[in-house]
Write a protein that holds these residues in place. Structure first.
Motif, mmCIF file in Angstrom:
data_model
loop_
_atom_site.group_PDB
_atom_site.id
_atom_site.type_symbol
_atom_site.label_atom_id
_atom_site.label_comp_id
_atom_site.label_asym_id
_atom_site.label_seq_id
_atom_site.Cartn_x
_atom_site.Cartn_y
_atom_site.Cartn_z
ATOM 1 N N GLY A 169 81.785 66.328 44.102
ATOM 2 C CA GLY A 169 81.632 66.874 45.296
ATOM 3 C C GLY A 169 80.737 66.343 46.416
ATOM 4 O O GLY A 169 80.264 65.154 45.927
ATOM 5 N N SER A 170 80.708 66.407 47.434
ATOM 6 C CA SER A 170 79.864 65.950 48.561
ATOM 7 C C SER A 170 79.215 67.003 49.425
ATOM 8 O O SER A 170 79.735 68.208 49.617
ATOM 9 C CB SER A 170 80.487 64.882 49.359
ATOM 10 N N ASN A 171 78.131 66.795 49.812
ATOM 11 C CA ASN A 171 77.602 67.715 51.035
ATOM 12 C C ASN A 171 78.404 67.417 52.235
ATOM 13 O O ASN A 171 78.918 66.110 52.327
ATOM 14 C CB ASN A 171 76.200 67.219 51.536
ATOM 15 N N VAL A 172 78.511 68.331 53.222
ATOM 16 C CA VAL A 172 79.408 68.339 54.295
ATOM 17 C C VAL A 172 78.767 68.712 55.645
ATOM 18 O O VAL A 172 78.320 69.695 55.774
ATOM 19 C CB VAL A 172 80.918 69.135 53.936
ATOM 20 N N ASN A 173 78.782 67.600 56.524
ATOM 21 C CA ASN A 173 78.200 68.125 57.988
ATOM 22 C C ASN A 173 79.383 67.876 58.905
ATOM 23 O O ASN A 173 79.947 67.128 58.953
ATOM 24 C CB ASN A 173 77.204 66.837 58.182
ATOM 25 N N PHE A 174 79.142 69.006 59.857
ATOM 26 C CA PHE A 174 79.680 69.243 60.870
ATOM 27 C C PHE A 174 78.743 68.891 62.304
ATOM 28 O O PHE A 174 77.887 69.315 62.284
ATOM 29 C CB PHE A 174 80.670 70.663 61.111
ATOM 30 N N VAL A 175 79.536 67.981 63.027
ATOM 31 C CA VAL A 175 78.527 67.570 64.116
ATOM 32 C C VAL A 175 79.295 67.607 65.484
ATOM 33 O O VAL A 175 80.552 67.606 65.752
ATOM 34 C CB VAL A 175 78.186 66.032 63.879
ATOM 35 N N ASN A 176 78.322 67.857 66.532
ATOM 36 C CA ASN A 176 78.760 67.951 67.858
ATOM 37 C C ASN A 176 77.745 67.102 68.920
ATOM 38 O O ASN A 176 76.689 67.150 68.488
ATOM 39 C CB ASN A 176 78.797 69.531 68.510
ATOM 40 N N GLN A 177 78.234 66.341 69.651
ATOM 41 C CA GLN A 177 77.357 65.539 70.558
ATOM 42 C C GLN A 177 76.850 66.159 71.721
ATOM 43 O O GLN A 177 77.566 66.737 72.165
ATOM 44 C CB GLN A 177 78.096 64.211 70.926
ATOM 45 N N VAL A 178 75.667 66.099 71.828
ATOM 46 C CA VAL A 178 74.860 66.848 72.937
ATOM 47 C C VAL A 178 74.645 66.158 74.146
ATOM 48 O O VAL A 178 74.912 66.154 75.398
ATOM 49 C CB VAL A 178 73.425 67.575 72.626
ATOM 50 N N GLU A 180 73.475 61.360 74.983
ATOM 51 C CA GLU A 180 73.801 59.806 74.286
ATOM 52 C C GLU A 180 72.972 59.694 73.147
ATOM 53 O O GLU A 180 73.016 58.683 72.243
ATOM 54 C CB GLU A 180 73.105 59.019 75.344
ATOM 55 N N ASN A 181 71.796 60.484 72.781
ATOM 56 C CA ASN A 181 71.213 60.268 71.604
ATOM 57 C C ASN A 181 70.596 61.391 70.988
ATOM 58 O O ASN A 181 69.772 61.575 70.019
ATOM 59 C CB ASN A 181 69.858 59.109 71.795
ATOM 60 N N THR A 182 71.385 62.449 71.113
ATOM 61 C CA THR A 182 71.270 63.886 70.721
ATOM 62 C C THR A 182 72.606 64.672 70.116
ATOM 63 O O THR A 182 73.507 64.600 70.826
ATOM 64 C CB THR A 182 70.627 64.895 71.618
ATOM 65 N N PHE A 183 72.296 65.016 68.853
ATOM 66 C CA PHE A 183 73.659 65.592 68.078
ATOM 67 C C PHE A 183 73.063 66.987 67.336
ATOM 68 O O PHE A 183 72.023 67.153 67.107
ATOM 69 C CB PHE A 183 74.057 64.643 66.921
ATOM 70 N N ALA A 205 72.433 61.237 57.597
ATOM 71 C CA ALA A 205 73.619 60.662 57.552
ATOM 72 C C ALA A 205 74.352 60.634 58.687
ATOM 73 O O ALA A 205 74.912 59.850 59.316
ATOM 74 C CB ALA A 205 74.461 61.467 56.385
ATOM 75 N N VAL A 206 74.108 61.895 59.305
ATOM 76 C CA VAL A 206 74.811 61.891 60.746
ATOM 77 C C VAL A 206 74.305 60.871 61.799
ATOM 78 O O VAL A 206 74.807 60.428 62.524
ATOM 79 C CB VAL A 206 74.507 63.371 61.434
ATOM 80 N N ASN A 222 67.870 61.844 67.871
ATOM 81 C CA ASN A 222 67.555 63.520 67.843
ATOM 82 C C ASN A 222 68.591 64.308 67.081
ATOM 83 O O ASN A 222 69.659 64.312 67.555
ATOM 84 C CB ASN A 222 66.983 64.029 69.204
ATOM 85 N N LEU A 223 68.256 65.232 66.179
ATOM 86 C CA LEU A 223 69.060 66.182 65.416
ATOM 87 C C LEU A 223 68.721 67.380 65.820
ATOM 88 O O LEU A 223 67.655 67.877 65.346
ATOM 89 C CB LEU A 223 69.251 65.694 63.871
ATOM 90 N N ASN A 224 69.645 68.147 66.279
ATOM 91 C CA ASN A 224 69.331 69.780 66.396
ATOM 92 C C ASN A 224 69.912 70.421 65.084
ATOM 93 O O ASN A 224 71.290 70.556 65.050
ATOM 94 C CB ASN A 224 69.791 70.372 67.657
#
Length: 260
Positions: A169-178, A180-183, A205-206, A222-224
């Motif tokens: 298996g794998s860890n799973v990340n779902f992402v949305n861009q906020v 230019e350098n924040t997700f 990883a993101v 930057n990661l929220n």
């Protein structure tokens, strides 16, 4: 037998910490470790971490998922362990420690922010709808619309247990861009088998995946996460990412004893 433990959290990713420098802890007792991590019948935590002596560094990190099984690298857990080591006076503000994926260098500031150097990353697999890479733990990274209402547990489990990654298996990340350098990201963690409030290797990883995809040109991202904010920085030379650093808070929650 009474076990003395400490509870730490890093952006909501919480861990049971045990000082195992005398090597007393029953490390092969999967059932016990899962019980200690159980939020209803035990202490509660996304994982359990042992701090041990090490001949080549300041200390050794031994990490278990909440299912009781020893696992791959945990970034937030590593940051919390650095704070724990400082509290135990094993280190002052600088640390080198060994983990399952090798040696890590870290520092802790007076305001409690811990910077942890992660492994170099060279092998990033870009697919049509997702990116896969290993940042100490394997991570699937996928951009989605409407991240807030997205069913992380259902969709994460489908990918984690699907044909894509086999039995491991794998860890799973779902992402949305906020911007230019924040997700913003939400993570389904294997071993926990649910969404966690934060995942350090996932945030790492993101950041790298978004750079590879051209979503950001920043070398500090930057990661929220659901439990707060993290920062990932790196140096990039073509497809090689070095000096990868995960930075964020690591906080003591409480100390206690439990009969085992």
């Amino acid at each position: 037998m009474q076990l003395e433990f400490y509870k730490y959290q890093g952006t909501g990713n919480d861990f049971v910490m045990v000082d195992n420098r005398t090597d007393f802890f029953p490390k092969d007792n999967i059932k016990l470790i899962a019980h200690l991590c159980d939020r209803r019948f035990g202490i509660g935590g996304d994982g359990l971490i042992l701090l041990e002596n090490d001949t080549e560094s300041d200390f050794k990190m031994v990490y278990y998922n909440s299912d009781g099984n020893q696992s791959s690298m945990c970034g937030n857990g590593g940051r919390c362990l650095v704070a724990f080591a400082k509290m135990l006076k094993v280190i002052k503000n600088i640390a080198t420690f060994s983990a399952v994926d090798g040696l890590h260098h870290a520092s802790i500031s007076d305001d409690g922010l811990v910077s942890l150097q992660m492994i170099d990353v060279a092998d990033v697999k870009v697919n049509q709808n997702y990116v896969f890479l290993n940042t100490g733990s394997p991570h699937h990274v996928q951009l989605v619309e409407d991240l807030e209402s997205y069913d992380i547990k259902e969709n994460g489990a489908k990918i984690r247990y699907g044909d894509l990654y086999g039995k491991a298996g794998s860890n799973v990340n779902f992402v949305n861009q906020v911007d230019e350098n924040t997700f913003s990201l939400r993570t389904y963690e294997r071993g926990v088998e649910d969404e966690t409030l934060s995942c350090g290797t996932g945030a790492t990883a993101v950041a790298i995946a978004m750079n590879i995809l051209g979503k950001t040109e920043a070398s500090s991202v930057n990661l929220n996460v659901e439990g707060g904010k993290l920062t990932v920085s790196f140096e990039k030379n073509e497809s090689l990412f070095t000096k990868v650093t995960l930075k964020g808070p690591a906080e003591f929650v409480f100390k206690g004893t439990i009969v085992i």
